[in-house]
Motif scaffolding. Sequence first.
Motif, PDB file in Angstrom:
ATOM      1  N   MET A 211       0.816  -1.175   0.000  1.00  0.00           N
ATOM      2  CA  MET A 211       0.000   0.000   0.000  1.00  0.00           C
ATOM      3  C   MET A 211       0.865   1.245   0.000  1.00  0.00           C
ATOM      4  SD  MET A 211      -3.389  -0.758   2.166  1.00  0.00           S
ATOM      5  CE  MET A 211      -4.094   0.765   1.864  1.00  0.00           C
ATOM      6  N   ALA A 212       0.294   2.298  -0.491  1.00  0.00           N
ATOM      7  CA  ALA A 212       1.019   3.557  -0.566  1.00  0.00           C
ATOM      8  C   ALA A 212       0.924   4.254   0.773  1.00  0.00           C
ATOM      9  CB  ALA A 212       0.427   4.430  -1.644  1.00  0.00           C
ATOM     10  N   SER A 213       1.941   4.984   1.074  1.00  0.00           N
ATOM     11  CA  SER A 213       1.945   5.700   2.350  1.00  0.00           C
ATOM     12  C   SER A 213       1.082   6.961   2.254  1.00  0.00           C
ATOM     13  CB  SER A 213       3.374   6.057   2.737  1.00  0.00           C
ATOM     14  OG  SER A 213       3.871   7.016   1.840  1.00  0.00           O
ATOM     15  N   GLN A 214       0.832   7.568   3.390  1.00  0.00           N
ATOM     16  CA  GLN A 214      -0.012   8.755   3.432  1.00  0.00           C
ATOM     17  C   GLN A 214       0.630   9.924   2.684  1.00  0.00           C
ATOM     18  OE1 GLN A 214      -0.721   9.467   7.565  1.00  0.00           O
ATOM     19  NE2 GLN A 214      -2.629   8.272   7.556  1.00  0.00           N
ATOM     20  N   GLY A 215       1.920  10.049   2.745  1.00  0.00           N
ATOM     21  CA  GLY A 215       2.625  11.135   2.056  1.00  0.00           C
ATOM     22  C   GLY A 215       2.448  11.060   0.553  1.00  0.00           C
ATOM     23  N   VAL A 216       2.501   9.843   0.015  1.00  0.00           N
ATOM     24  CA  VAL A 216       2.338   9.648  -1.420  1.00  0.00           C
ATOM     25  C   VAL A 216       0.895   9.985  -1.821  1.00  0.00           C
ATOM     26  CG1 VAL A 216       2.389   7.946  -3.278  1.00  0.00           C
ATOM     27  CG2 VAL A 216       4.185   7.933  -1.552  1.00  0.00           C
ATOM     28  N   ASN A 217      -0.081   9.567  -1.013  1.00  0.00           N
ATOM     29  CA  ASN A 217      -1.479   9.873  -1.306  1.00  0.00           C
ATOM     30  C   ASN A 217      -1.730  11.373  -1.274  1.00  0.00           C
ATOM     31  OD1 ASN A 217      -2.357   7.300  -1.802  1.00  0.00           O
ATOM     32  ND2 ASN A 217      -2.988   6.904   0.313  1.00  0.00           N
ATOM     33  N   VAL A 218      -1.157  12.065  -0.299  1.00  0.00           N
ATOM     34  CA  VAL A 218      -1.312  13.523  -0.233  1.00  0.00           C
ATOM     35  C   VAL A 218      -0.711  14.159  -1.473  1.00  0.00           C
ATOM     36  CG1 VAL A 218      -0.561  15.579   1.023  1.00  0.00           C
ATOM     37  CG2 VAL A 218      -1.448  13.610   2.286  1.00  0.00           C
ATOM     38  N   LEU A 219       0.426  13.682  -1.892  1.00  0.00           N
ATOM     39  CA  LEU A 219       1.081  14.219  -3.091  1.00  0.00           C
ATOM     40  C   LEU A 219       0.225  13.963  -4.336  1.00  0.00           C
ATOM     41  CD1 LEU A 219       3.586  15.609  -4.186  1.00  0.00           C
ATOM     42  CD2 LEU A 219       4.624  13.356  -4.462  1.00  0.00           C
ATOM     43  N   ARG A 220      -0.339  12.772  -4.467  1.00  0.00           N
ATOM     44  CA  ARG A 220      -1.183  12.448  -5.616  1.00  0.00           C
ATOM     45  C   ARG A 220      -2.403  13.368  -5.690  1.00  0.00           C
ATOM     46  NH1 ARG A 220      -1.701   5.979  -5.111  1.00  0.00           N
ATOM     47  NH2 ARG A 220       0.366   5.450  -5.852  1.00  0.00           N
ATOM     48  N   TYR A 221      -3.114  13.460  -4.567  1.00  0.00           N
ATOM     49  CA  TYR A 221      -4.326  14.269  -4.562  1.00  0.00           C
ATOM     50  C   TYR A 221      -4.018  15.761  -4.706  1.00  0.00           C
ATOM     51  CZ  TYR A 221      -7.108  10.171  -3.633  1.00  0.00           C
ATOM     52  OH  TYR A 221      -7.725   8.954  -3.750  1.00  0.00           O
ATOM     53  N   SER A 222      -2.876  16.191  -4.185  1.00  0.00           N
ATOM     54  CA  SER A 222      -2.476  17.592  -4.365  1.00  0.00           C
ATOM     55  C   SER A 222      -2.213  17.876  -5.839  1.00  0.00           C
ATOM     56  CB  SER A 222      -1.231  17.917  -3.545  1.00  0.00           C
ATOM     57  OG  SER A 222      -1.478  17.758  -2.172  1.00  0.00           O
ATOM     58  N   ALA A 223      -1.542  16.938  -6.513  1.00  0.00           N
ATOM     59  CA  ALA A 223      -1.273  17.108  -7.940  1.00  0.00           C
ATOM     60  C   ALA A 223      -2.581  17.081  -8.736  1.00  0.00           C
ATOM     61  CB  ALA A 223      -0.334  16.015  -8.429  1.00  0.00           C
ATOM     62  N   LEU A 224      -3.515  16.216  -8.346  1.00  0.00           N
ATOM     63  CA  LEU A 224      -4.799  16.135  -9.018  1.00  0.00           C
ATOM     64  C   LEU A 224      -5.571  17.449  -8.871  1.00  0.00           C
ATOM     65  CD1 LEU A 224      -6.970  14.492 -10.508  1.00  0.00           C
ATOM     66  CD2 LEU A 224      -7.828  13.803  -8.257  1.00  0.00           C
ATOM     67  N   VAL A 225      -5.629  17.993  -7.664  1.00  0.00           N
ATOM     68  CA  VAL A 225      -6.342  19.250  -7.428  1.00  0.00           C
ATOM     69  C   VAL A 225      -5.650  20.398  -8.165  1.00  0.00           C
ATOM     70  CG1 VAL A 225      -6.960  20.945  -5.662  1.00  0.00           C
ATOM     71  CG2 VAL A 225      -7.367  18.512  -5.258  1.00  0.00           C
ATOM     72  N   ALA A 226      -4.308  20.424  -8.130  1.00  0.00           N
ATOM     73  CA  ALA A 226      -3.578  21.479  -8.835  1.00  0.00           C
ATOM     74  C   ALA A 226      -3.847  21.399 -10.336  1.00  0.00           C
ATOM     75  CB  ALA A 226      -2.084  21.363  -8.557  1.00  0.00           C
ATOM     76  N   GLY A 227      -3.917  20.204 -10.894  1.00  0.00           N
ATOM     77  CA  GLY A 227      -4.217  20.037 -12.307  1.00  0.00           C
ATOM     78  C   GLY A 227      -5.614  20.506 -12.656  1.00  0.00           C
ATOM     79  N   LEU A 228      -6.575  20.189 -11.790  1.00  0.00           N
ATOM     80  CA  LEU A 228      -7.943  20.639 -12.017  1.00  0.00           C
ATOM     81  C   LEU A 228      -8.043  22.158 -11.952  1.00  0.00           C
ATOM     82  CD1 LEU A 228      -9.974  17.976 -10.020  1.00  0.00           C
ATOM     83  CD2 LEU A 228      -9.820  18.240 -12.502  1.00  0.00           C
ATOM     84  N   VAL A 229      -7.391  22.776 -10.974  1.00  0.00           N
ATOM     85  CA  VAL A 229      -7.415  24.233 -10.846  1.00  0.00           C
ATOM     86  C   VAL A 229      -6.769  24.875 -12.065  1.00  0.00           C
ATOM     87  CG1 VAL A 229      -6.506  26.181  -9.513  1.00  0.00           C
ATOM     88  CG2 VAL A 229      -7.555  24.239  -8.338  1.00  0.00           C
ATOM     89  N   TYR A 230      -5.620  24.334 -12.501  1.00  0.00           N
ATOM     90  CA  TYR A 230      -4.957  24.889 -13.686  1.00  0.00           C
ATOM     91  C   TYR A 230      -5.841  24.729 -14.923  1.00  0.00           C
ATOM     92  CZ  TYR A 230      -1.837  25.517 -17.599  1.00  0.00           C
ATOM     93  OH  TYR A 230      -1.293  25.935 -18.773  1.00  0.00           O
ATOM     94  N   GLY A 231      -6.502  23.596 -15.064  1.00  0.00           N
ATOM     95  CA  GLY A 231      -7.377  23.352 -16.211  1.00  0.00           C
ATOM     96  C   GLY A 231      -8.528  24.340 -16.264  1.00  0.00           C
ATOM     97  N   VAL A 232      -9.140  24.615 -15.111  1.00  0.00           N
ATOM     98  CA  VAL A 232     -10.234  25.582 -15.063  1.00  0.00           C
ATOM     99  C   VAL A 232      -9.722  26.970 -15.421  1.00  0.00           C
ATOM    100  CG1 VAL A 232     -11.844  26.748 -13.517  1.00  0.00           C
ATOM    101  CG2 VAL A 232     -11.637  24.263 -13.450  1.00  0.00           C
TER     102      VAL A 232
END
Length: 93
Positions: A1-22
């Motif tokens: 399983m992935a650690s919490q730090g990796v999950n935070v990084l993934r979701y942060s990148a996902l949110v940043a991508g969505l914000v940039y796309g908008v």
Amino acid sequence: MASQGVNVLRYSALVAGLVYGVYRQSSLNSTAKRAEIEHEYARKERLIEQAKAEWKKKTMPQESKPQASGLITNFEDPKFDLEAFLKAKAESS
């Protein structure tokens, strides 16, 4: 399983991508809308210029309209010939 730090990084990148796309989509839309407005303004300018030219041609006095003989009656025209103009006026009188 992935650690919490990796999950935070993934979701942060996902949110940043969505914000940039908008943000990017809104800037593209505003640029396209501005170009459309400028195009419409230029079209209206051309129509106004055409209407002015037609109105000027329609309301031009009869004696200042160019005759078929090629006589230039516009005093400000560089090709204006005073002698030919006076002879034509003398003949028409």
